[in-house]
Design a protein around this motif. Structure first.
Motif, PDB file in Angstrom:
ATOM      1  N   ARG A 191      48.381  15.159  13.110  1.00 46.76           N
ATOM      2  CA  ARG A 191      49.346  14.074  12.893  1.00 46.76           C
ATOM      3  C   ARG A 191      50.704  14.434  13.498  1.00 46.76           C
ATOM      4  O   ARG A 191      51.373  13.586  14.099  1.00 46.76           O
ATOM      5  CB  ARG A 191      49.483  13.786  11.391  1.00 46.76           C
ATOM      6  N   GLU A 250      44.923  11.231  17.692  1.00 50.37           N
ATOM      7  CA  GLU A 250      44.474  10.277  16.674  1.00 50.37           C
ATOM      8  C   GLU A 250      42.947  10.224  16.619  1.00 50.37           C
ATOM      9  O   GLU A 250      42.349  10.159  15.538  1.00 50.37           O
ATOM     10  CB  GLU A 250      45.059   8.895  16.966  1.00 50.37           C
ATOM     11  N   THR A 274      41.727  13.314  14.908  1.00 51.71           N
ATOM     12  CA  THR A 274      41.925  13.244  13.454  1.00 51.71           C
ATOM     13  C   THR A 274      40.738  12.566  12.786  1.00 51.71           C
ATOM     14  O   THR A 274      40.225  13.029  11.756  1.00 51.71           O
ATOM     15  CB  THR A 274      43.218  12.473  13.121  1.00 51.71           C
TER      16      THR A 274
END
Length: 204
Positions: free
Chosen positions: A12, A30, A33
């Motif tokens: 993040r 992203e 993640t």
């Protein structure tokens, strides 16, 4: 698991830092993640390789802030055995590139990462890999752009790395036949050590 939570937080942070100038890194962070949430342990991370690739990608941009995040996360992955042995050459190439960057914090983090590599299952065993790894330490020791702090750290890292190489040779020689190849490792270590130690002595 604290390690997995820390990695997600790092991803993040990487996404936020890359948001304006490096959208490709942001998007990859992203995606990583989401990928991380489907994994449950370091072994799965090592097998997939996606998480490692995003941090290497961040380092490849050659932005100090992104590289600091990338190298810090690389250290975490290596320390938790979340990196496949096949990634060693790519990691060494990344560290070599960062040893050329003039930022002191990156040079120190490069040396710190190198020592972690030698302390892990990724430790170089071939003559080529050992030469490249120890050569990074010597480069930072000899570079006119290195600060006193970097030179001192490079010298200490070099000594510790060489000691670890020979410790592994001793360990290999103590294993039963067929469990290791001490002759090959010993020969490589001796050859590399003779060459780099000679250079090291000339530098001091």
């Amino acid at each position: 698991m604290a390690f997995m939570a820390a990695l997600e937080a790092d991803l993040r942070a990487l996404s936020a830092e890359a948001r304006r100038r490096h959208p490709a890194v942001k998007d990859a962070a992203e995606h990583a993640t989401l990928k991380l949430r489907s994994l449950s342990n370091p072994r799965e991370i090592a097998q997939k390789g996606d998480i490692l690739r995003i941090f290497l990608m961040a380092c490849s941009v050659k932005s100090v802030k992104l590289s600091v995040i990338g190298l810090s996360c690389l250290q975490k992955l290596i320390s938790h055995d979340a990196v496949a042995s096949s990634a060693l050459k790519e990691i060494l190439a990344t560290l070599r590139d960062h040893s050329e960057m003039p930022d002191e914090s990156l040079q120190l983090k490069t040396l710190q990462t190198m020592l972690i590599v030698f302390q892990s299952h990724l430790r170089p065993e071939s003559e080529e890999d050992m030469s490249q790894a120890l050569g990074i330490c010597l480069h930072l020791l000899e570079s006119s752009r290195s600060s006193d702090s970097v030179r001192n750290t490079a010298a200490a890292t070099f000594r510790q790395a060489v000691a670890l190489v020979f410790d592994n040779v001793v360990l290999a020689e103590s294993l039963p036949t067929g469990k290791a190849s001490p002759a090959r490792l010993g020969s490589s270590a001796s050859s590399v050590a003779n060459n780099v130690t000679r250079s090291f002595g000339q530098t001091l």
